[in-house]
Design an enzyme around this catalytic site. Structure first.
Site, mmCIF file in Angstrom:
data_model
loop_
_atom_site.group_PDB
_atom_site.id
_atom_site.type_symbol
_atom_site.label_atom_id
_atom_site.label_comp_id
_atom_site.label_asym_id
_atom_site.label_seq_id
_atom_site.Cartn_x
_atom_site.Cartn_y
_atom_site.Cartn_z
ATOM 1 N N ASP A 147 0.814 -1.208 0.000
ATOM 2 C CA ASP A 147 0.000 0.000 0.000
ATOM 3 C C ASP A 147 0.856 1.270 0.000
ATOM 4 O OD1 ASP A 147 -2.455 1.330 -0.041
ATOM 5 O OD2 ASP A 147 -3.292 0.148 1.594
ATOM 6 N N ASP A 207 -9.579 3.726 -3.714
ATOM 7 C CA ASP A 207 -10.312 2.526 -3.297
ATOM 8 C C ASP A 207 -11.747 2.528 -3.807
ATOM 9 O OD1 ASP A 207 -8.035 1.871 -1.940
ATOM 10 O OD2 ASP A 207 -8.834 2.265 0.057
#
Length: 456
Positions: A147, A207
């Site tokens: 991430d 996201d």
């Protein structure tokens, strides 16, 4: 390829995306969409067992991925700085859990972050790439999702982001263990232009959220080509629009990641989830389930087990899907659009097309073969059986023929629906050229293969 990177620098990391892994988009299940920051040993093991018992593993869903918040609240191991798991959540440890998952003939994945802290405020891997990669390999990790939170400002140009993410690529390679490297930097600094030299897949947007098309200001960009704030809470059809412009960058071992699937989470209708699954498959995104696979309802199971649609995603040619057109409904883009997509298949001249309707009303469209195959007069000349991959034929297989068509086909698409067709030629060996000569199918197939290789 980045012009300002030296050949030596590229050579040291290029093997990450050319090591025989992720030759087709990965498939599996991830903890985050349903369980958030609360993964546990029981949840993960039971979910792995469910992949096997429900037959999902046999369809290709073979990665079991633990997302954020597996980390020890006490931090890293004193002295070595090795990462540690939370022993309350994972009492037997992640090495033991990986062994159980491997015993089920599944693969095991884990999560970390190219920052000082993860998005869930756990310890990150920035500055600890070597010890973390070595530990993951020792645990038996097969897949790393990496991430982009808390990156200490190490972003803003492709070179800066490349350097930061390349450190983990080098560290993973040094372990000698084959580990799929999934970069999750949300499309920041255009990873599609450089990530293929260090990773197998890269996120292209903020996201996903479990919504069909609702605009959310936290996902502000209109496209990703020069997006300065990828954000999050991106609706499903927004991500489709983002991906449409980036398909030229994909190929075997390197994929645009459109984020995990929301199918089964409950925020969309059945037709909207069919659109979600269909377009993720056609656009060659990894198919990573995000719902509670221990409790899959019948509607969700029907969608995620459609082997004909999965086959498009996993097709061996790894060709690039193309959006042929995207037209506003009644001239007003705010009322939605209808788009046509084309995907060359390894069973050429059979191919796949999709018609996506994002508007709130049914649409009837005429598909002109000159628009489906604008660059190939041979394909335009054929008569096709259109097999609807969301209907079953008389034998119970996905792919019911809705008729044969020459030059055009008229298709009705319901609101928020995607129709997916396998177009099967019924006269591929008998069509004549205008001068009377017979088309040479083998020759035309070679031409298509050469064009696909040129694009890659």
């Amino acid at each position: 390829m980045l012009p300002f990177l030296t050949v030596v620098a590229l050579a040291s990391v290029a093997q990450a995306a050319d090591n025989g892994l992720a030759l087709s988009p990965p498939m599996g299940w991830n903890t985050y969409n349903h369980f958030g920051c609360s993964p546990t040993e029981d949840i993960v093991l039971q979910s792995a067992q469910a992949l096997v018992s429900t037959g999902l593993k046999d369809l290709g869903y073979n990665y079991v991925l633990i997302d954020d918040c597996w980390h020890s609240p006490a931090g890293r191991e004193p002295g070595t700085n090795a990462p540690r798991e939370d022993k309350e959540k994972f009492p037997h440890g992640l090495k033991w859990l990986a062994d159980q998952i491997h015993a089920l003939d599944l693969k095991f994945g884990i999560y970390s972050d190219a920052g000082t802290r993860t998005c869930g405020n756990q310890f990150g891997s920035l500055g600890f790439e070597e010890i973390d990669a070595k530990t993951y390999a020792g645990w038996g990790v097969d897949y790393l999702k990496y991430d982009n939170c808390n990156n200490e400002g190490q972003s803003g140009t492709p070179q800066i982001s490349y350097d930061r993410f390349a450190k983990m690529s080098t560290a993973l390679n040094a372990t000698g263990r084959p580990i799929v490297y999934a970069m999750c930097n949300w499309g920041e600094d255009q990873p599609w232009n450089w990530a293929g030299t260090i990773a197998h897949l890269w996120r292209i947007s903020g996201d996903i959220m479990d919504e069909f098309s609702r605009f959310d200001p936290r996902c502000p960009c209109q496209d990703m080509l020069d997006c300065k704030l990828p954000g999050y809470h991106c609706a499903m059809t927004r991500i489709i629009d983002f991906a449409a412009l980036l398909v030229s960058k994909i190929g075997s071992g390197r994929w645009n990641d459109m984020d995990m699937l929301e199918v089964g989470q409950g925020g969309m209708t059945k037709e909207e989830y069919i659109t979600h699954f269909s377009m993720w498959a056609i656009l060659k995104s990894p198919l990573i389930l995000g719902h509670d696979v221990r409790n899959t309802d019948d509607e969700t199971r029907e969608i995620i087990t459609n082997d004909a649609v999965i086959a498009l995603n996993q097709d061996s040619w790894s060709s690039q899907p193309i959006r042929m057109w995207n037209r506003p409904v009644q001239g007003d883009a705010s009322d939605g659009t209808v788009s046509l997509w084309n995907l060359v298949l390894s069973t050429w001249p059979t191919s796949a097309i999709a018609v996506l309707n994002t508007s709130d009303r049914p649409q009837t469209v005429t598909l002109d073969f000159a628009e489906i195959w604008p660059d190939n007069a041979y394909l335009r000349s054929l008569t096709y059986s259109f097999e609807d991959l969301w209907q079953k034929d008389d034998t119970g297989k996905w792919g019911k023929s809705i008729g044969t068509f020459t030059k055009t086909a008229r298709i009705r698409v319901e609101a928020h629906q995607t129709k997916v067709f396998r177009t099967v030629p019924i006269n591929a060996n008998t069509v004549k050229r205008s001068n009377g000569e017979t088309w040479n199918v083998a020759h035309e197939r070679v031409k298509v293969l050469r064009e696909l290789q040129r694009r890659k």
